[in-house]
Design an enzyme around this catalytic site. Structure first.
Site, PDB file in Angstrom:
ATOM      1  N   MET A 131      10.185  25.005   2.800  1.00 49.96           N
ATOM      2  CA  MET A 131       9.584  23.860   2.286  1.00 49.96           C
ATOM      3  C   MET A 131      10.534  23.467   1.849  1.00 49.96           C
ATOM      4  O   MET A 131      10.119  22.466   0.777  1.00 49.96           O
ATOM      5  CB  MET A 131       8.740  25.435   1.082  1.00 49.96           C
ATOM      6  CG  MET A 131       7.577  24.649   0.210  1.00 49.96           C
ATOM      7  SD  MET A 131       6.474  25.103  -0.925  1.00 49.96           S
ATOM      8  CE  MET A 131       5.180  26.324   0.420  1.00 49.96           C
TER       9      MET A 131
ATOM     10  N   TYR B 146      13.350  31.185   9.027  1.00 45.50           N
ATOM     11  CA  TYR B 146      11.864  31.883   9.040  1.00 45.50           C
ATOM     12  C   TYR B 146      11.758  31.523  10.891  1.00 45.50           C
ATOM     13  O   TYR B 146      12.411  30.762  11.572  1.00 45.50           O
ATOM     14  CB  TYR B 146      10.409  30.828   8.579  1.00 45.50           C
ATOM     15  CG  TYR B 146      10.282  31.418   7.272  1.00 45.50           C
ATOM     16  CD1 TYR B 146      10.248  32.188   7.087  1.00 45.50           C
ATOM     17  CD2 TYR B 146      10.628  30.204   6.057  1.00 45.50           C
ATOM     18  CE1 TYR B 146       9.632  32.691   5.175  1.00 45.50           C
ATOM     19  CE2 TYR B 146      10.401  30.026   4.613  1.00 45.50           C
ATOM     20  CZ  TYR B 146      10.381  31.162   4.406  1.00 45.50           C
ATOM     21  OH  TYR B 146       9.871  31.538   2.596  1.00 45.50           O
TER      22      TYR B 146
ATOM     23  N   LYS C 260       0.761  -0.938   0.353  1.00 48.59           N
ATOM     24  CA  LYS C 260       0.294   0.099  -0.091  1.00 48.59           C
ATOM     25  C   LYS C 260       1.008   1.603   0.512  1.00 48.59           C
ATOM     26  O   LYS C 260       1.923   1.242   0.413  1.00 48.59           O
ATOM     27  CB  LYS C 260      -1.020  -0.080   1.144  1.00 48.59           C
ATOM     28  CG  LYS C 260       0.106   0.414   2.174  1.00 48.59           C
ATOM     29  CD  LYS C 260      -1.148  -0.591   3.342  1.00 48.59           C
ATOM     30  CE  LYS C 260      -0.455  -0.395   5.169  1.00 48.59           C
ATOM     31  NZ  LYS C 260      -0.849  -1.058   6.392  1.00 48.59           N
TER      32      LYS C 260
ATOM     33  N   ARG D 133     -10.780  -0.706  14.318  1.00 49.92           N
ATOM     34  CA  ARG D 133     -10.815   0.070  13.126  1.00 49.92           C
ATOM     35  C   ARG D 133     -12.125  -0.858  11.610  1.00 49.92           C
ATOM     36  O   ARG D 133     -13.037  -0.040  11.500  1.00 49.92           O
ATOM     37  CB  ARG D 133      -9.639   0.080  12.947  1.00 49.92           C
ATOM     38  CG  ARG D 133     -10.114   0.934  11.938  1.00 49.92           C
ATOM     39  CD  ARG D 133      -7.995   1.286  11.360  1.00 49.92           C
ATOM     40  NE  ARG D 133      -7.361  -0.145  11.057  1.00 49.92           N
ATOM     41  CZ  ARG D 133      -5.998   0.068  10.508  1.00 49.92           C
ATOM     42  NH1 ARG D 133      -5.506   0.634  10.244  1.00 49.92           N
ATOM     43  NH2 ARG D 133      -5.651  -1.263  10.063  1.00 49.92           N
TER      44      ARG D 133
HETATM   45  C1  LIG Z   1      -0.865  -2.008   6.923  1.00 56.00           C
HETATM   46  C2  LIG Z   1      -1.185  -3.124   7.099  1.00 56.00           C
HETATM   47  C3  LIG Z   1       0.135  -4.537   7.533  1.00 56.00           C
HETATM   48  C4  LIG Z   1       1.192  -4.282   7.482  1.00 56.00           C
HETATM   49  O1  LIG Z   1       1.724  -3.673   8.944  1.00 56.00           O
HETATM   50  P1  LIG Z   1       3.424  -3.813   8.990  1.00 56.00           P
HETATM   51  O2  LIG Z   1       2.996  -2.612  10.548  1.00 56.00           O
HETATM   52  O3  LIG Z   1       3.489  -2.471   7.992  1.00 56.00           O
HETATM   53  O4  LIG Z   1       3.776  -4.698   8.842  1.00 56.00           O
HETATM   54  C5  LIG Z   1      -0.469  -5.590   7.421  1.00 56.00           C
HETATM   55  N1  LIG Z   1      -2.015  -5.749   7.274  1.00 56.00           N
HETATM   56  C6  LIG Z   1      -3.132  -5.119   7.430  1.00 56.00           C
HETATM   57  C7  LIG Z   1      -4.571  -5.251   7.755  1.00 56.00           C
HETATM   58  C8  LIG Z   1      -2.194  -3.675   6.981  1.00 56.00           C
HETATM   59  O5  LIG Z   1      -3.175  -2.182   7.890  1.00 56.00           O
END
Ligand SMILES: *Cc1c(COP(=O)(O)O)cnc(C)c1O
Length: 373
Positions: A312, A264, A44, A142
């Site tokens: 920036m 800044y 992801k 969640r």
């Molecule tokens: C992001 C995620 C992972 C991977 O987690 P890491 O801590 O980066 O290894 C695994 N399962 C779910 C559901 C996630 O959202």
């Protein structure tokens, strides 16, 4: 864009180098650790900022067959890269989009009863059992089926009969906290749900979960951060290989000859004799503003602290302690590398290594080295 004979790396303010062989080595280490369970890979957010287009084939060549991304669009991109892989979409089934998942052979992670019903109805309509995972929430609150939804599914599992169930998954809230009792509690809740649901594969461990031992491995592990070199065992040394190096260019060196301030907000006083290097990286590149007065960069073995605010496009670092002439316009400073891991930058910035990697900027000259030939 006009053509130029100057290489991109000479023109860029900073150069990001991503070591695909290190990513592959990290996959193999995790894979051996969870065997005989399968090791998936989480890609992801553009492979945590490292570039999914390059990372996905490298992981596939290292033996990964199952991948997870968060978004449908990420899954569509990944499908074009890996025609044969199993691809799970963690954010689930977007209402009304079932046909898009089917077209690209993406497996939604069904996170609630409504999503199971929608996917099952789509499967009946298509007269095909289409692949999906089912997410059981064991303590994150969640995503995933809560206890009442799990009980209802146990009482009537018939919707699962309409789809191809690739497995159940659950996610740990405190996998990286060595003294937390919650992972054990979550694992027991997961087991007890699995015992009463129709049989299928099971997946619980993220990167840190893998290092909690075999009772957390089930059939499929889902590491993300550890593939990219983030320490999955923060209490001890990092077993993972470094994957990222960021070198940023000095634009100017200032010799301060009268009392004043830098940057800044005029937050940092400087006195005559101070030497400052101004470097081409800023918060627009993911060098977080919270590193103002807190971060540092390296010139070889010598550390130069960030003074004043992160702008920036620029930072200013104190090079008074370096030999005169050691740093000049064009010199590269190590921002992330052997002297400053993403985890260390994160702790200086008050965040986690995940956020440092996923913030890595779009203006860097990116170099992927290694990987499948
Ligand atoms: C992001 C995620 C992972 C991977 O987690 P890491 O801590 O980066 O290894 C695994 N399962 C779910 C559901 C996630 O959202």
């Amino acid at each position: 864009m006009t053509t130029s004979s100057t290489p991109a790396e000479a023109r860029a303010g900073a150069i990001l180098t991503i070591d695909l062989d290190a990513v592959a080595a990290n996959y193999r280490l995790l894979s051996e650790r969870v065997a005989p369970a399968e090791c998936a890979a989480v890609l992801k957010a553009d492979a945590y900022g490292l570039g999914m287009v390059q990372v996905a084939p490298a992981l596939s060549a290292a033996g990964a067959r199952t991948f997870f991304v968060a978004h449908l669009e990420e899954g569509i991109t990944l499908r074009a890269l890996l025609p044969e892989a199993t691809i799970g979409i963690l954010n689930g089934l977007m209402p009304g989009c079932a046909a898009d998942y089917a077209q690209h052979r993406l497996a939604p992670v069904l996170n609630h009863a409504g999503a199971i019903a929608e996917w099952a109805a789509f499967c009946r309509q298509q007269q095909k059992r289409l692949p999906a995972f089912v997410h059981i929430d064991t303590g994150m609150n969640r995503l995933g089926l809560g206890p009442a939804e799990v009980a209802a599914l146990i009482a009537d599992p018939s919707p699962l009969g309409d789809l191809e169930l690739l497995g159940y998954l659950s996610h740990l809230a405190t996998a990286d906290e060595v003294d937390s009792p919650l992972p054990g509690v979550q694992r027991d809740r997961f087991r007890s749900a699995l015992d009463r649901l129709p049989p299928a594969r099971a997946s619980l461990a993220n990167s840190s979960g893998i290092f909690r031992g075999a009772q957390f491995h089930f059939d499929l592990a889902r590491p993300g951060c550890a593939l990219y070199g983030i320490n999955p065992t923060p209490e001890t040394g990092n077993p993972m290989a470094r994957t990222v190096r960021l070198d940023a260019r000095v634009l100017q060196v200032r010799h301060i000859d009268s009392t004043g301030t830098v940057g800044y907000g005029a937050t940092h006083p400087v006195s005559p004799g101070t030497r400052i290097a101004t470097i081409a990286v800023g918060y627009a590149d993911g060098y977080l503003r919270s590193l103002s007065g807190a971060g540092s960069v390296w010139f070889g073995e010598q550390e130069a602290p960030v003074i004043g605010r992160v702008s920036m496009d620029l930072i200013t670092v104190d090079i008074t302690r370096l030999p005169e002439g050691a740093v000049h316009p064009g010199t590269l400073a190590e921002v992330i590398g052997p002297h400053r891991t993403p985890d260390q930058v994160a702790s200086e910035a008050g965040t986690i290594g995940y956020e440092i990697l996923t913030s890595l900027g779009r203006r860097y000259a990116r170099r992927h080295v290694g990987g499948p030939q």
